[in-house]
Scaffold this motif. Structure first.
Motif, PDB file in Angstrom:
ATOM      1  N   HIS A  66      -1.815   3.018  -4.348  1.00 20.02           N
ATOM      2  CA  HIS A  66      -1.636   1.988  -5.105  1.00 20.02           C
ATOM      3  C   HIS A  66      -2.017   0.949  -4.047  1.00 20.02           C
ATOM      4  O   HIS A  66      -1.620   0.906  -2.878  1.00 20.02           O
ATOM      5  N   LEU A  67      -2.750  -0.184  -4.528  1.00 19.78           N
ATOM      6  CA  LEU A  67      -3.191  -1.155  -3.714  1.00 19.78           C
ATOM      7  C   LEU A  67      -2.827  -2.359  -4.523  1.00 19.78           C
ATOM      8  O   LEU A  67      -3.209  -2.759  -5.682  1.00 19.78           O
ATOM      9  N   TYR A  68      -1.673  -3.042  -3.930  1.00 22.94           N
ATOM     10  CA  TYR A  68      -1.204  -4.665  -4.606  1.00 22.94           C
ATOM     11  C   TYR A  68      -2.026  -5.512  -3.511  1.00 22.94           C
ATOM     12  O   TYR A  68      -2.093  -5.288  -2.467  1.00 22.94           O
ATOM     13  N   VAL A 122      -3.045  -3.484   6.800  1.00 22.44           N
ATOM     14  CA  VAL A 122      -1.883  -2.786   7.031  1.00 22.44           C
ATOM     15  C   VAL A 122      -2.153  -1.166   6.639  1.00 22.44           C
ATOM     16  O   VAL A 122      -3.195  -1.192   5.770  1.00 22.44           O
ATOM     17  N   THR A 123      -1.101  -0.454   6.756  1.00 18.34           N
ATOM     18  CA  THR A 123      -1.289   1.094   6.273  1.00 18.34           C
ATOM     19  C   THR A 123      -0.475   1.401   5.268  1.00 18.34           C
ATOM     20  O   THR A 123       0.466   0.765   4.727  1.00 18.34           O
ATOM     21  N   PHE A 124      -0.752   2.615   4.630  1.00 21.27           N
ATOM     22  CA  PHE A 124       0.071   3.098   3.485  1.00 21.27           C
ATOM     23  C   PHE A 124       1.110   3.738   3.911  1.00 21.27           C
ATOM     24  O   PHE A 124       1.339   4.549   4.791  1.00 21.27           O
ATOM     25  N   ALA A 125       2.026   3.583   2.876  1.00 18.23           N
ATOM     26  CA  ALA A 125       3.336   4.305   2.997  1.00 18.23           C
ATOM     27  C   ALA A 125       3.166   5.986   1.964  1.00 18.23           C
ATOM     28  O   ALA A 125       1.925   5.803   1.252  1.00 18.23           O
ATOM     29  N   LEU A 153       0.961  -1.459   0.100  1.00 22.72           N
ATOM     30  CA  LEU A 153       0.181   0.115   0.011  1.00 22.72           C
ATOM     31  C   LEU A 153       0.836   1.383  -0.077  1.00 22.72           C
ATOM     32  O   LEU A 153       1.609   1.431   0.905  1.00 22.72           O
ATOM     33  N   ILE A 154       0.753   2.057  -1.069  1.00 22.01           N
ATOM     34  CA  ILE A 154       1.370   3.371  -1.044  1.00 22.01           C
ATOM     35  C   ILE A 154       0.703   4.252  -1.864  1.00 22.01           C
ATOM     36  O   ILE A 154       0.004   4.224  -2.869  1.00 22.01           O
ATOM     37  N   PHE A 155       0.873   5.724  -1.376  1.00 21.31           N
ATOM     38  CA  PHE A 155       0.392   6.735  -2.103  1.00 21.31           C
ATOM     39  C   PHE A 155       1.745   7.464  -2.813  1.00 21.31           C
ATOM     40  O   PHE A 155       2.554   7.735  -2.137  1.00 21.31           O
ATOM     41  N   HIS A 156       1.579   7.344  -3.970  1.00 17.97           N
ATOM     42  CA  HIS A 156       2.661   8.212  -4.808  1.00 17.97           C
ATOM     43  C   HIS A 156       2.221   8.742  -6.217  1.00 17.97           C
ATOM     44  O   HIS A 156       1.586   8.173  -6.840  1.00 17.97           O
TER      45      HIS A 156
END
Ligand code: FRU
Length: 487
Positions: free
Chosen positions: A29-31, A278-281, A21-24
């Motif tokens: 983005h959700l894998y 889990v949480t987003f990076a 999980l990441i904001f970019h």
């Protein structure tokens, strides 16, 4: 059964845990754990979806595929802004994914990395994999974050030794070489395997001078509601070691806990279908957003597949996390992030008496905001679907909510039929409920008590409120609904 409308599910095939999980670059983005070949767990790879608002998800091509030797199990992703890994291509700082290489033949698990130079669409395996190997068969689910504090700035990995019921922490300067820091557990409860940990700071009651760290540990089985569940522990992290604020007892790996021991711990969710969250990076520390898999290993693989092409598995709504003090204890608060809806019905300052239920039209998807008070000795019942054959019944009595989904569970595996219980404050109920095809998420007491359950599909849009043994007073009840493009 039809696929959910406001929860992410893949167009076809099997999915489980959210990964990476990441904001970019303006997109979330959700894998996710994904089987490219069918609706059962296997050939695990990272599927991919992205969104600008955490609500409307666009499914994208598979990001990281299993190989002849390895399945790609759960993990995380970070933006390596200053190219500490040296994996930048053409000078562009890379995204780096960190995941478990699950050896298909030998049952051995180690951590590997891959990098992306195109914002997370395509990934190259690092040729030097694995980057961390303890010679273990159950070392998995690395969550990596950038630590910055008194001891300096470096990458920290939290992962698990699943069978030992331990969280293990490592540090690295380059995401390639990892050095052991410390371990946590087995503590609190340690019956099932420990999986998918996360560790992050949050201010308490919004005060930036009072920051606590939250350790999340999923476990299967042995969760509070049965099967897969997730506990959280509030404490401190000094860059090396996590120390809980409260005295969490050490327990023996594999020992079963009593109901009272489980109830004394803090749980992310009281339902059965919120796992591996889990949480987003990539977001500021105070903007902490969690997503979880909306299922349970007790029955996930036996659930009837959905849709025209067989599909199994969905995510919870994204939830913004914070820490608040309630009843003298620091608690995790979750605010769901859902689509914009508009009010279609409202009741205020009304009384529902025994024998005279209130029936509401509650289409899917919808949100119900609800504030109820019970007369002394009374209980309230909310029936979802046809009154006599509801998909589930929510009982409220004496400071406890019980969600009974057994009645609608005929077409589901045996292990699905269950009653989930959650304590609520004040005897009445102050809650927000999100309803979708086949699920309910209930956020009570300002989001400090959350219950997520998959449900049988409702046979009608009706929700009925019954009073039993006394009157139920409705301070507020608002139904909101809307047209939503299928996720
Ligand atoms: C949790 C889990 C993880 C593992 C993944 C495999 O649901 O068992 O521990 O990495 O699923 O799909």
């Amino acid at each position: 059964m039809t696929r959910p409308l406001i929860h992410f599910s893949s167009a076809r095939n099997w999915l489980n845990d959210p990964n990476g999980l990441i904001f970019h670059d303006g997109r979330y983005h959700l894998y996710f754990q994904y089987n490219p070949h069918g609706a059962d767990h296997g050939f695990m790879s990272w599927g991919h979806a992205s969104s600008t608002d955490l609500v409307a998800w666009q499914e994208l091509p598979i990001a990281i595929r299993y190989t002849a030797e390895h399945e790609i199990f759960s993990g995380s992703a970070v933006f390596d802004a200053s190219n500490t890994s040296g994996l930048a291509a053409d000078g562009a700082a890379p995204l780096v994914a960190v995941f478990t290489l699950a050896d298909r033949a030998a049952g051995h698990q180690s951590q590997g990395i891959a990098s992306s130079a195109d914002g997370g669409l395509t990934w190259s395996m690092f040729p030097g994999n694995p980057v961390l190997d303890r010679g273990s068969a159950d070392f998995r689910d690395p969550k990596v974050f950038r630590y910055s504090g008194a001891r300096g700035e470096y990458w920290v990995m939290v992962a698990v030794e699943a069978m030992q019921r331990k969280v293990v922490l490592y540090r690295s300067d380059d995401l390639r070489r990892w050095e052991f820091l410390s371990e946590y557990g087995p503590r609190g409860t340690a019956f099932g395997v420990w999986e998918c940990p996360d560790l992050f700071p949050l201010p308490v009651d919004g005060d930036p001078r009072e920051v606590r760290w939250v350790l999340i540990v999923s476990m299967n089985p042995g969760g509070l509601a049965g099967g897969s569940g997730t506990m959280y522990v509030v404490g401190s992290f000094d860059g090396v070691r996590f120390t809980p604020d409260l005295a969490i007892p050490e327990v023996e790996a594999g020992a079963e806990s009593s109901e009272a021991e489980l109830a004394a711990l803090d749980w992310v969710d009281y339902g059965r279908d919120c796992y591996a969250g889990v949480t987003f990076a990539g977001l500021p520390d105070e903007d902490r957003i969690l997503m979880a898999w909306m299922s349970n290993w007790d029955y996930a693989e036996q659930m009837p597949p959905l849709g025209a092409e067989p599909q199994r598995g969905a995510m919870t709504l994204a939830r913004r996390l914070s820490l608040v003090t309630a009843d003298g204890r620091i608690r995790l608060r979750q605010e769901p992030i859902g689509p914009a809806l508009r009010p279609i019905g409202a009741v205020a300052e009304a009384e529902v008496r025994p024998g005279a239920p209130l029936t509401l039209d509650v289409p899917t998807p919808s949100r119900i905001r609800l504030r109820l008070r019970l007369d002394h000795g009374a209980s309230a019942q909310l029936r979802f679907g046809e009154e006599l054959a509801p998909a589930a019944v929510l009982h409220l009595h004496d400071g406890e909510l019980a969600l009974d989904r057994r009645i609608g569970a005929a077409e589901f595996p045996d292990a699905f039929g269950s009653v989930e219980r959650m304590p609520v404050r004040g005897g009445g109920l102050d809650a927000v409920l999100w309803l979708d095809n086949g699920s309910i998420e209930l956020f009570a007491d300002d989001g400090t008590a959350v219950l997520t359950d998959r449900l049988a599909e409702r046979s009608s849009d009706c929700v009925t409120l019954h009073a039993v043994g006394g009157s139920v007073r409705i301070d507020e009840l608002i139904v909101e609904a809307g047209e939503v493009d299928p996720a």
